[in-house]
Design an enzyme around this catalytic site. Structure first.
Site, PDB file in Angstrom:
ATOM      1  N   SER A 118       0.830  -1.185   0.000  1.00  0.00           N
ATOM      2  CA  SER A 118       0.000   0.000   0.000  1.00  0.00           C
ATOM      3  C   SER A 118       0.866   1.237   0.000  1.00  0.00           C
ATOM      4  CB  SER A 118      -0.899  -0.012   1.247  1.00  0.00           C
ATOM      5  OG  SER A 118      -1.585   1.197   1.376  1.00  0.00           O
ATOM      6  N   HIS A 123      -0.603  15.849   0.430  1.00  0.00           N
ATOM      7  CA  HIS A 123      -0.032  17.062  -0.158  1.00  0.00           C
ATOM      8  C   HIS A 123      -0.886  18.241   0.298  1.00  0.00           C
ATOM      9  CE1 HIS A 123       2.265  14.390  -2.777  1.00  0.00           C
ATOM     10  NE2 HIS A 123       1.127  13.812  -3.119  1.00  0.00           N
ATOM     11  N   CYS A 146      -3.992  -2.777  -0.991  1.00  0.00           N
ATOM     12  CA  CYS A 146      -4.183  -3.964  -1.805  1.00  0.00           C
ATOM     13  C   CYS A 146      -4.382  -5.124  -0.852  1.00  0.00           C
ATOM     14  CB  CYS A 146      -2.979  -4.200  -2.706  1.00  0.00           C
ATOM     15  SG  CYS A 146      -3.194  -5.568  -3.855  1.00  0.00           S
TER      16      CYS A 146
END
Length: 268
Positions: A118, A123, A146
């Site tokens: 993962s 940001h 995942c």
């Protein structure tokens, strides 16, 4: 597919489904002067520095039961920061049947889940209107897993980690995995709305809109703070220092900014 919390799908091999949560939050402030704007941006840079964002993402990693493999972080000039965590599967002995439940996830002190490979990123984007005194801070967080566990379990903690006026959330399940008989599964858990992963006491604070495409496993929820108190949007002073005309003008400007972000279009 109707799973109870006690049921698990028996898979052929590894769970290859990719589950992605994109969480965008906005904080809005009215800054009358250049000095106020610079002070607000300095405050935001301090509150959401790369160091603090790293702490937040580490807690997200704890919540979804991941091991952090690598951290890349950067504070930018003149403002803004980015952090990326590469993580891998955590210990499986604490895995829980809660994985299948549509319910708010835990805070960091209660870790009950696992995932496989993962990444987690954040940001930040501080910005301001050149003429109208509006300063806006945006943070974009992406949690991609995942495996069995949905990153939606980290949503509760993320909401509580940011002082937000508007939230826009997207969740999507991609790819497929196979059950023990080789039958393809394009989703492995029930979901009707992202809202079901947000506690009621937080839902009560926001007006919310859902746009979901169930057959494509795409879920979208956006939220706008319900109650408006001008004092929460003034930086370094209160509305008692303003006259009634100023209060009206600033209030209209702030509400328009919030509506434009919430509805995703310019009103004027």
């Amino acid at each position: 597919m109707n799973l109870t919390p006690q049921q698990r799908i028996e898979l052929h091999g590894f769970n290859n489904l990719t589950k992605s949560l994109s969480f965008n939050m906005y904080d809005i402030c009215y800054t009358r002067t250049k000095e106020e704007r610079e002070a607000y941006l300095e405050y935001i840079d301090e509150q959401y520095s790369a160091e603090r964002l790293t702490t937040i993402l580490n807690h997200v990693s704890d919540i979804i039961g991941a091991h952090v493999l690598n951290i890349a972080s950067q504070d930018f000039e003149p403002q803004g920061a980015s952090v990326t965590l590469l993580v891998s599967e955590g210990p499986v002995e604490n895995a829980s049947n809660e994985s299948f439940e549509e319910s708010p996830g835990p805070l960091p002190e209660s870790v009950v889940m696992q995932l496989d490979k993962s990444h987690i990123t954040v940001h930040t984007y501080p910005e301001y209107h050149p003429d109208e005194g509006i300063s806006t801070f945006r943070a974009d967080i992406d949690v991609s897993t995942c495996g069995e566990i949905s990153p939606l379990k980290a949503l509760h903690y993320l909401i509580r980690s940011f002082d937000t006026d508007i939230m826009i959330m997207d969740y999507r399940v991609r790819g497929f995995t196979r059950d023990k008989n080789g039958h393809k599964l394009f989703i492995d858990h029930e979901i009707s709305s992202i809202q079901n992963y947000i506690p009621d006491e937080l839902i009560d604070l926001f007006d919310m809109i859902d746009v979901n495409v169930y057959q494509e496993h795409i879920f979208h929820t956006k939220c706008k703070l319900r109650n408006f108190d001008l004092n929460n949007y003034l930086f370094g002073y209160t509305k008692e220092k303003l006259n009634q005309e100023e209060i009206k003008e600033i209030t209209e400007s702030l509400k328009m900014e919030m509506d434009e972000i919430f509805y995703g279009k310019n009103i004027i």
